[in-house]
Each structure stands twice: as C-alpha cells, then as structure tokens.
Scaffold this motif. Sequence first.
Motif, PDB file in Angstrom:
ATOM      1  N   GLU A 164      -8.628  -9.126  -5.229  1.00 20.03           N
ATOM      2  CA  GLU A 164     -10.209  -9.392  -5.801  1.00 20.03           C
ATOM      3  C   GLU A 164      -9.923 -10.821  -6.152  1.00 20.03           C
ATOM      4  O   GLU A 164     -10.973 -11.945  -6.322  1.00 20.03           O
ATOM      5  CB  GLU A 164     -10.452  -8.539  -7.109  1.00 20.03           C
ATOM      6  CG  GLU A 164     -10.818  -7.131  -6.542  1.00 20.03           C
ATOM      7  CD  GLU A 164     -10.674  -6.449  -7.674  1.00 20.03           C
ATOM      8  OE1 GLU A 164     -11.419  -5.089  -7.806  1.00 20.03           O
ATOM      9  OE2 GLU A 164     -10.080  -6.735  -8.811  1.00 20.03           O
TER      10      GLU A 164
ATOM     11  N   ARG B 139      -5.137  -4.131  -4.879  1.00 18.05           N
ATOM     12  CA  ARG B 139      -6.507  -4.235  -4.989  1.00 18.05           C
ATOM     13  C   ARG B 139      -6.919  -5.319  -5.878  1.00 18.05           C
ATOM     14  O   ARG B 139      -7.909  -6.290  -5.585  1.00 18.05           O
ATOM     15  CB  ARG B 139      -7.403  -3.057  -5.569  1.00 18.05           C
ATOM     16  CG  ARG B 139      -8.785  -3.033  -5.679  1.00 18.05           C
ATOM     17  CD  ARG B 139      -9.567  -2.748  -4.688  1.00 18.05           C
ATOM     18  NE  ARG B 139     -10.851  -2.680  -4.867  1.00 18.05           N
ATOM     19  CZ  ARG B 139     -11.933  -2.722  -4.034  1.00 18.05           C
ATOM     20  NH1 ARG B 139     -11.605  -2.174  -2.683  1.00 18.05           N
ATOM     21  NH2 ARG B 139     -13.155  -2.756  -4.372  1.00 18.05           N
ATOM     22  N   SER B 140      -6.496  -5.639  -7.206  1.00 15.03           N
ATOM     23  CA  SER B 140      -6.710  -6.540  -8.129  1.00 15.03           C
ATOM     24  C   SER B 140      -6.450  -8.023  -7.252  1.00 15.03           C
ATOM     25  O   SER B 140      -6.984  -8.951  -7.790  1.00 15.03           O
ATOM     26  CB  SER B 140      -6.012  -6.283  -9.367  1.00 15.03           C
ATOM     27  OG  SER B 140      -4.747  -6.445  -9.159  1.00 15.03           O
TER      28      SER B 140
ATOM     29  N   ARG C 248      -8.954   1.682   1.867  1.00 19.92           N
ATOM     30  CA  ARG C 248      -9.626   1.517   0.781  1.00 19.92           C
ATOM     31  C   ARG C 248     -10.284   0.300   0.615  1.00 19.92           C
ATOM     32  O   ARG C 248     -11.359   0.193  -0.025  1.00 19.92           O
ATOM     33  CB  ARG C 248      -8.678   2.294  -0.358  1.00 19.92           C
ATOM     34  CG  ARG C 248      -9.310   1.990  -1.608  1.00 19.92           C
ATOM     35  CD  ARG C 248      -8.169   2.179  -2.672  1.00 19.92           C
ATOM     36  NE  ARG C 248      -7.486   0.716  -2.634  1.00 19.92           N
ATOM     37  CZ  ARG C 248      -6.306   0.532  -3.400  1.00 19.92           C
ATOM     38  NH1 ARG C 248      -5.794   1.324  -4.066  1.00 19.92           N
ATOM     39  NH2 ARG C 248      -5.956  -0.890  -3.217  1.00 19.92           N
ATOM     40  N   ASP C 249      -9.467  -0.915   0.793  1.00 24.69           N
ATOM     41  CA  ASP C 249     -10.082  -2.159   0.652  1.00 24.69           C
ATOM     42  C   ASP C 249     -10.856  -2.651   1.835  1.00 24.69           C
ATOM     43  O   ASP C 249     -10.924  -4.048   1.916  1.00 24.69           O
ATOM     44  CB  ASP C 249      -8.941  -2.729   0.169  1.00 24.69           C
ATOM     45  CG  ASP C 249      -7.988  -2.370  -1.061  1.00 24.69           C
ATOM     46  OD1 ASP C 249      -8.718  -1.725  -1.770  1.00 24.69           O
ATOM     47  OD2 ASP C 249      -6.932  -2.881  -1.217  1.00 24.69           O
TER      48      ASP C 249
ATOM     49  N   ARG D  90      -3.142   0.132  -8.416  1.00 23.76           N
ATOM     50  CA  ARG D  90      -4.466  -0.828  -7.784  1.00 23.76           C
ATOM     51  C   ARG D  90      -4.079  -2.105  -7.987  1.00 23.76           C
ATOM     52  O   ARG D  90      -4.761  -2.897  -7.775  1.00 23.76           O
ATOM     53  CB  ARG D  90      -5.704  -0.301  -8.393  1.00 23.76           C
ATOM     54  CG  ARG D  90      -6.046   1.024  -8.429  1.00 23.76           C
ATOM     55  CD  ARG D  90      -7.132   1.465  -8.888  1.00 23.76           C
ATOM     56  NE  ARG D  90      -8.371   0.755  -8.488  1.00 23.76           N
ATOM     57  CZ  ARG D  90      -9.384   1.197  -7.363  1.00 23.76           C
ATOM     58  NH1 ARG D  90      -9.018   2.348  -6.837  1.00 23.76           N
ATOM     59  NH2 ARG D  90     -10.274   0.436  -7.013  1.00 23.76           N
TER      60      ARG D  90
ATOM     61  N   TYR E 294       0.849  -1.159   0.054  1.00 25.21           N
ATOM     62  CA  TYR E 294      -0.099  -0.100   0.037  1.00 25.21           C
ATOM     63  C   TYR E 294       0.850   1.299  -0.138  1.00 25.21           C
ATOM     64  O   TYR E 294       0.351   2.009   0.478  1.00 25.21           O
ATOM     65  CB  TYR E 294      -1.005   0.004   1.180  1.00 25.21           C
ATOM     66  CG  TYR E 294      -1.887  -0.922   1.087  1.00 25.21           C
ATOM     67  CD1 TYR E 294      -3.094  -0.770   0.183  1.00 25.21           C
ATOM     68  CD2 TYR E 294      -2.294  -2.273   1.869  1.00 25.21           C
ATOM     69  CE1 TYR E 294      -3.977  -1.650  -0.109  1.00 25.21           C
ATOM     70  CE2 TYR E 294      -3.132  -2.981   1.657  1.00 25.21           C
ATOM     71  CZ  TYR E 294      -4.158  -2.906   0.785  1.00 25.21           C
ATOM     72  OH  TYR E 294      -5.331  -3.809   0.553  1.00 25.21           O
TER      73      TYR E 294
END
Length: 371
Positions: free
Chosen positions: A166, A162-163, A186-187, A159, A151
């Motif tokens: 996911e 983030r991916s 954020r996540d 990002r 981060y």
Amino acid sequence: MQQFRRQPKPEASPGGLVDEERRRGRGAQSNHTGRFETERRETFDDGWDGLAELDAFKTTVFDDPARTIITRNDSPDISFDRSINPYRGCEHGCIYCFARPTHCYLGHSAGLDFETKLYARTNAAQLLERELSNPRYQPACMAIGTNTDPYQPIERERRIMRSVLEVLERTNHPVGIVTKSALITRDIDILSRMAERGLARAALSITTLDPKIARAMEPRAPTPRRRLEAVKQLAAAGIPTTVMVAPIIPGLTDPEIESILEAAHEAGATQAGYVMLRLPLEISTLFREWLASEFPNRADRVMHLLQSMHGGRDYTAEFSIRQRGTGPYADQIAARFRLAVRRLGLNAERKQLRTDLFRHPVLKGQQMALF
C-alpha cells in the motif's frame, strides 16, 4: 531430556535427528545449535523415557519492530540493490532455503527453529514510508521475497506485506516480488493497478511438478498446481509474471526443467530464470540429513553431481559461481534451460520498471514540495 554441554561445535553432526512425531509437517530433521553459540544443546535418551515427554515443534511468532526496513546490497551477481523482508524465519520449511543460516544471528538453529520461531516486522510499513520520505532517496526496483517468503502462512493474519504494498502504491515506487505462495493472488488488486503504470512484476518459484517431492521438500508451501494457478491469475490481471525454476536439485528435480517451463508458459508466464541448489554453512548438514531420509537411493548421486559443479565441495561462495556452478553438468543445465526458453518464447522482452513516477511521501509535520 535437554542438556547443555560446553564443547566445540562440530562441522556436521551425524546424530541429533529429532523424532519424526515432534517434527511432523516440517522440513528440517534436526535442530543443531547455531554456529555463534558457546554452548551446544543435545537431545538424548537418558533411559527414563524423557524423550516421550517432549512437545512437538509449534509455530511461534514474535513481534519484531525494526529500526530500518530497506536492506541494501552490492553483490555483483544480484539484479537488485535494495530489498525488504517483512518476516524472519519461514514456515514453509523448504529444506534448501539459503536464508536458514541467518537465523543463527538470532541465537536460533538454522534447522527446525528457522521454520517454527518466526519474527514479524510489525512496523515495516511505517518505516518504509519514513525512509522513502527522505529527500535524498532515489528510487529503484524494491525486491521483496529475496530472503524469506513475504507470503508465508502467517501473512494471512499479519498482513504486513499488504501494508508495504500500500505504501509502494501510494508513492508510485516500483516493486518486484518473489514467492512460492498462492497467497500473492490476494493482492492482485494492488499489483494490477501498479502494473498498469509499469511499477510491478512478480515471480513464482516452482521447484517441481511432483506433489510428493514438493510435500517432502517444501512441506508447508502451496502445491505446484496452486502455484501454477497463481501464475495464471497474475498474468490474466496484466501483471508481468516470471517462473523461477529454483533451486534446481541435480539428480532429483533437474529432469523437470522443460516441463516446469512449459507448464508456466501455458499458465501465462513470460519470463523465466533458474538457480542451482546452494548449500552454504548449516544448509549442507540439513540437506544431507533430509536427503538420506527422504531419498536414500538418490543421495549419493545428488551430492556427487552437486560437488562436480563446485570443485568437489558442497558449495562455492564466489560471485557468479554460487548460483550456477561450473563444469560439464552445470553447462548442460544451462544449455537445456536456454534451449527450452528459446523454444517457448520466454524472455523475449523484459521491460524495466518505471522510476519516474515516484513521489516522496509527506509525513505528518513535513512541508510539501513546491514542485
């Protein structure tokens, strides 16, 4: 001006500090040539005011598609056997970062290069999905943030972390994250859903509560206050949260052990851990330069205490010793930490993340499993 001189590389160069204006907002004070290079680069004043023309160090990000993304380890003093590092190099610029020497494998310096020449694993999510689709893959907690911070500032635009999350959420794969960035909040949407199923936990590294020390030591990392706020938000979202008092710097930040634990506990952390300062390879020189510049009145005491925990050396690489040290001072730190944790009720219970929910992803063209 910059000159190349073919000569043996010194173990520690007393000179070579970069002008303060060129490194403003950075952690390292020098950019010594990496240990694998056959030539050493030096910056010196040739009398023609050449140094005044050198540009300040700016952050450059290189796309770095990888061939594999899951890194394995079998170290007996580490609690995980696999990890993912979305980035190489880290803009936070923490002077003590034990990942700095890895930049030398790229032909860079562990100093200013480490925090200004960054590499983004642009295909991390795709590779992860492919590696998890292997029918022989057996799940266990995926550690992220164990080398460089996932981060760090460039994650806002890239990002990549983030991916990766996911993919882990889609496959019900357990994950443990270590960071010193409030950007993890954020996540929370993904992490809270995973935590509900026993698949996620997070750890925030807090080295000091003193903003001045933090600014000097971790120049581009969020302030201690923002990290505590992140702990609060994560805990409120039901995500098991740990505070890592790491690294503890003897004679500089060790007086804050109890206050850091108390502040994190009040914010909602339920687990705690610590690691003593480690100075392998180039970090020893970089840290000594920084200490002499930022805390000259404490430098001798800090190094004396640190060496007392490593048999008179700056660092001991042996498993189980490298992260805690040995001797009376190391024992004192361990006792203080243990008593504070017990008093606050931290580490009372630690649930293992679940692996039974994992499902191999099915890639395009693959046949789905019947059961």
